[in-house]
Design an enzyme around this catalytic site. Structure first.
Site, PDB file in Angstrom:
ATOM      1  N   ASP A 177      -2.702  -4.449   3.366  1.00 36.32           N
ATOM      2  CA  ASP A 177      -3.021  -4.636   4.774  1.00 36.32           C
ATOM      3  C   ASP A 177      -3.960  -5.693   5.028  1.00 36.32           C
ATOM      4  O   ASP A 177      -4.761  -6.184   3.887  1.00 36.32           O
ATOM      5  CB  ASP A 177      -3.420  -3.407   5.657  1.00 36.32           C
ATOM      6  CG  ASP A 177      -2.437  -2.413   5.613  1.00 36.32           C
ATOM      7  OD1 ASP A 177      -1.141  -2.725   5.493  1.00 36.32           O
ATOM      8  OD2 ASP A 177      -2.566  -1.262   5.398  1.00 36.32           O
ATOM      9  N   ARG A 235      -4.523  -1.445  13.394  1.00 38.32           N
ATOM     10  CA  ARG A 235      -5.866  -1.438  13.334  1.00 38.32           C
ATOM     11  C   ARG A 235      -6.323  -3.061  13.745  1.00 38.32           C
ATOM     12  O   ARG A 235      -6.513  -3.786  12.829  1.00 38.32           O
ATOM     13  CB  ARG A 235      -6.630  -1.247  11.801  1.00 38.32           C
ATOM     14  CG  ARG A 235      -6.383   0.180  11.537  1.00 38.32           C
ATOM     15  CD  ARG A 235      -7.110   0.719  10.276  1.00 38.32           C
ATOM     16  NE  ARG A 235      -6.848   2.263  10.075  1.00 38.32           N
ATOM     17  CZ  ARG A 235      -7.455   3.178  10.516  1.00 38.32           C
ATOM     18  NH1 ARG A 235      -8.137   2.949  11.410  1.00 38.32           N
ATOM     19  NH2 ARG A 235      -7.082   4.401  10.096  1.00 38.32           N
ATOM     20  N   TYR A 244       0.503  -4.324  13.122  1.00 41.62           N
ATOM     21  CA  TYR A 244      -0.616  -3.414  12.599  1.00 41.62           C
ATOM     22  C   TYR A 244      -1.581  -2.931  13.516  1.00 41.62           C
ATOM     23  O   TYR A 244      -2.122  -3.498  14.626  1.00 41.62           O
ATOM     24  CB  TYR A 244      -1.428  -4.476  11.704  1.00 41.62           C
ATOM     25  CG  TYR A 244      -2.280  -3.884  10.628  1.00 41.62           C
ATOM     26  CD1 TYR A 244      -1.798  -2.598   9.823  1.00 41.62           C
ATOM     27  CD2 TYR A 244      -3.841  -4.043  10.561  1.00 41.62           C
ATOM     28  CE1 TYR A 244      -2.701  -2.156   8.952  1.00 41.62           C
ATOM     29  CE2 TYR A 244      -4.546  -3.462   9.684  1.00 41.62           C
ATOM     30  CZ  TYR A 244      -3.923  -2.404   8.825  1.00 41.62           C
ATOM     31  OH  TYR A 244      -4.748  -1.629   8.000  1.00 41.62           O
ATOM     32  N   ASP A 290      -6.485  -6.152   6.921  1.00 40.76           N
ATOM     33  CA  ASP A 290      -7.987  -5.735   7.345  1.00 40.76           C
ATOM     34  C   ASP A 290      -8.746  -5.644   5.997  1.00 40.76           C
ATOM     35  O   ASP A 290      -8.518  -5.823   5.128  1.00 40.76           O
ATOM     36  CB  ASP A 290      -8.036  -4.392   7.841  1.00 40.76           C
ATOM     37  CG  ASP A 290      -7.454  -3.325   7.294  1.00 40.76           C
ATOM     38  OD1 ASP A 290      -7.208  -3.456   5.980  1.00 40.76           O
ATOM     39  OD2 ASP A 290      -7.394  -2.242   7.879  1.00 40.76           O
ATOM     40  N   HIS A 306      -5.876 -11.722  14.274  1.00 40.55           N
ATOM     41  CA  HIS A 306      -4.751 -10.645  14.382  1.00 40.55           C
ATOM     42  C   HIS A 306      -4.225 -10.659  15.578  1.00 40.55           C
ATOM     43  O   HIS A 306      -4.703 -11.378  16.431  1.00 40.55           O
ATOM     44  CB  HIS A 306      -5.683  -9.380  14.153  1.00 40.55           C
ATOM     45  CG  HIS A 306      -6.045  -9.147  12.786  1.00 40.55           C
ATOM     46  ND1 HIS A 306      -6.716  -7.815  12.375  1.00 40.55           N
ATOM     47  CD2 HIS A 306      -6.602 -10.058  11.674  1.00 40.55           C
ATOM     48  CE1 HIS A 306      -7.129  -8.091  11.026  1.00 40.55           C
ATOM     49  NE2 HIS A 306      -6.950  -9.336  10.649  1.00 40.55           N
ATOM     50  N   GLU A 353     -10.483  -3.199   4.509  1.00 45.39           N
ATOM     51  CA  GLU A 353     -10.002  -2.397   3.625  1.00 45.39           C
ATOM     52  C   GLU A 353      -8.743  -2.904   2.734  1.00 45.39           C
ATOM     53  O   GLU A 353      -8.631  -2.847   1.416  1.00 45.39           O
ATOM     54  CB  GLU A 353      -9.521  -0.979   4.272  1.00 45.39           C
ATOM     55  CG  GLU A 353      -9.707   0.336   3.434  1.00 45.39           C
ATOM     56  CD  GLU A 353     -11.263   0.628   3.062  1.00 45.39           C
ATOM     57  OE1 GLU A 353     -11.486   0.955   2.231  1.00 45.39           O
ATOM     58  OE2 GLU A 353     -12.201   0.421   4.183  1.00 45.39           O
ATOM     59  N   GLU A 362       0.841  -1.435  -0.060  1.00 45.69           N
ATOM     60  CA  GLU A 362       0.071   0.068  -0.210  1.00 45.69           C
ATOM     61  C   GLU A 362       0.759   1.247   0.111  1.00 45.69           C
ATOM     62  O   GLU A 362       0.476   1.942  -0.707  1.00 45.69           O
ATOM     63  CB  GLU A 362      -0.845  -0.147   1.369  1.00 45.69           C
ATOM     64  CG  GLU A 362      -1.935  -0.849   1.001  1.00 45.69           C
ATOM     65  CD  GLU A 362      -3.043  -0.769   2.254  1.00 45.69           C
ATOM     66  OE1 GLU A 362      -3.504   0.407   2.821  1.00 45.69           O
ATOM     67  OE2 GLU A 362      -3.758  -1.868   2.561  1.00 45.69           O
TER      68      GLU A 362
END
Length: 434
Positions: A84, A288, A286, A86, A331, A88, A7
């Protein structure tokens, strides 16, 4: 040659360094800089009749980048989508595969929750397919945003001011705030009166106390004050009780935001910006996440660090459970990638946030603090009331040696509130009554 698409350019630079160090020269790393496709900006772009199908376009600012990525992907043997882990990030991987017209047989999806050489190389060895359930979850959120925005935003422009936009979360949050504000406005306050007394011990030390009852009227409180003015007082019961305090779980996104606000005065956006930078620099996992899990590898490293300092007796292994429904337990909680690293490069603000994350992580695997709680009771003769004083003495600091949750900066004071030495039936003189 293999192509890895991440990203952010910062992450691409770091991963290129790992590959060079491990002499993996047949990999090229490029960055998508977030999403490359989105709904059209000035139209509804959701086909409600066709199962709410979104209509995507490559955004204007990403057209040249998509051309570059497409050219590199055509030359590559394999394309690794490394956005990533998640919802998104999963959607970004899917949008890239669609926009670059990638063939499934030469496309791999890889995820890692910390930017370290070990985590990245492990991810390369364990690729998977794009998780369409996560992609659909992100698309549903995006479509809801557009539906709510298109319906509500014109109302805001007309009633409040132009250029405001309504969000699927913020609009509901405003409603909750309005409902709560109406409850506050409708609340009818009631007064209550408390009595506080200062007694002097034979040793000359003062004892601050409060009556164990609150009065509904001022007249009742004054009646007891008049009675106390001529009464004799002495120490009644003294109770001592051992208590323990356990450390909080490692940070999730929301607890990190709360604690950074309390302890460091950071706003939510500032905290997330700094955490993103720490993550992309390879210093933390990470940022989030709603999980409080720690990996076995992390637990081992934390145990070694605690045993080295402050000592073996301070270590107490713990596994925390996530309370929130639907939490993504695969996670990890937010933790340092290398727990033995006290300082990291970057700005002073980043260092302070890193320090907070590191201390909270260490504390989560440390022994309980042991406390002795003392309560002194001073009865008011001829009534059921008594003045009481409470104090705490920390007999073993345990995790408090490293981290104290949301009570300001950690200090070395061994005492929360230390009471003077007292004995049962010891006579007292009343110095002040408020």
């Amino acid at each position: 040659m293999n192509l890895v698409i991440v990203e952010s350019p910062k992450k691409a630079e770091l991963i290129s360094g790992f590959l060079k160090k491990h002499q993996l020269n047949d990999y090229k790393v490029m960055a998508s800089a977030g999403h490359v496709r989105d709904l059209k900006q000035h139209s509804f772009s959701v086909n409600v009749e066709d199962h709410f199908r979104p209509e995507y376009v490559i955004t204007e600012d990403k057209k040249s980048l998509v051309r570059e990525l497409k050219a590199a992907a055509k030359k590559a043997d394999l394309v690794y989508l490394a956005s990533d882990e998640d919802r998104e990030g999963e959607a970004i991987a899917w949008h890239l595969s669609e926009a670059l017209e990638l063939k499934p047989e030469k496309t791999r999806r890889i995820v890692f929750h910390e930017i370290t050489a070990e985590a990245f190389l492990h991810a390369l060895e364990h690729p998977r397919e794009v998780n369409m359930n996560l992609v659909d979850a992100q698309q549903a959120r995006r479509v809801l945003d557009r539906i709510v925005g298109f319906e509500l935003s014109p109302v805001l422009w007309k009633r409040i001011r132009p250029s405001l936009s309504a969000g699927r979360v913020q609009s509901v949050a405003v409603r909750l705030i309005v409902d709560r504000e109406r409850e506050i406005t409708a609340f009818v306050p009631q007064s209550s009166y408390r009595l506080q007394a200062t007694f002097v011990l034979p040793s000359g030390e003062r004892l601050l106390t409060e009556l164990n009852h609150r009065f509904a009227t001022e007249a009742e409180a004054e009646a007891l004050m008049t009675r106390c003015a001529t009464a004799d007082f002495s120490i009644g019961a003294i109770t001592r009780r051992a208590a323990r305090r356990s450390p909080a779980a490692p940070f999730t996104t929301s607890t990190l935001q709360q604690e950074a606000a309390h302890k460091l005065g950071y706003s939510v956006s500032q905290t997330m910006r700094l955490a993103q930078s720490l993550y992309e620099s390879g210093h933390i996992t990470y940022m989030r996440t709603d999980s409080v899990n720690l990996s076995s590898q992390a637990l081992g490293a934390i145990a070694r660090q605690i045993e080295k300092h402050p000592g073996k007796e301070y270590h107490q292994p713990r596994r925390f459970q996530t309370k929130s429904k639907g939490a993504q337990e695969a996670h990890e909680a937010i933790r340092p990638t290398y727990i033995d690293r006290e300082r990291v490069g970057g700005t002073p603000q980043e260092q302070r946030l890193y320090d907070l994350i590191r201390k909270r992580t260490l504390a989560s695997q440390m022994a309980d603090a042991e406390i002795e709680r003392t309560t002194v009771s001073i009865p008011v003769a001829g009534t059921d009331y008594a003045f009481t004083a409470q104090g705490e003495v920390i007999t073993f600091r345990g995790f408090l040696d490293v981290y104290m949750e949301s009570t300001g900066e950690e200090g070395n004071a061994e005492v929360t509130k230390l009471l003077p030495a007292v004995k049962e039936r010891e006579a007292l003189s009343l110095e002040a009554l408020t």
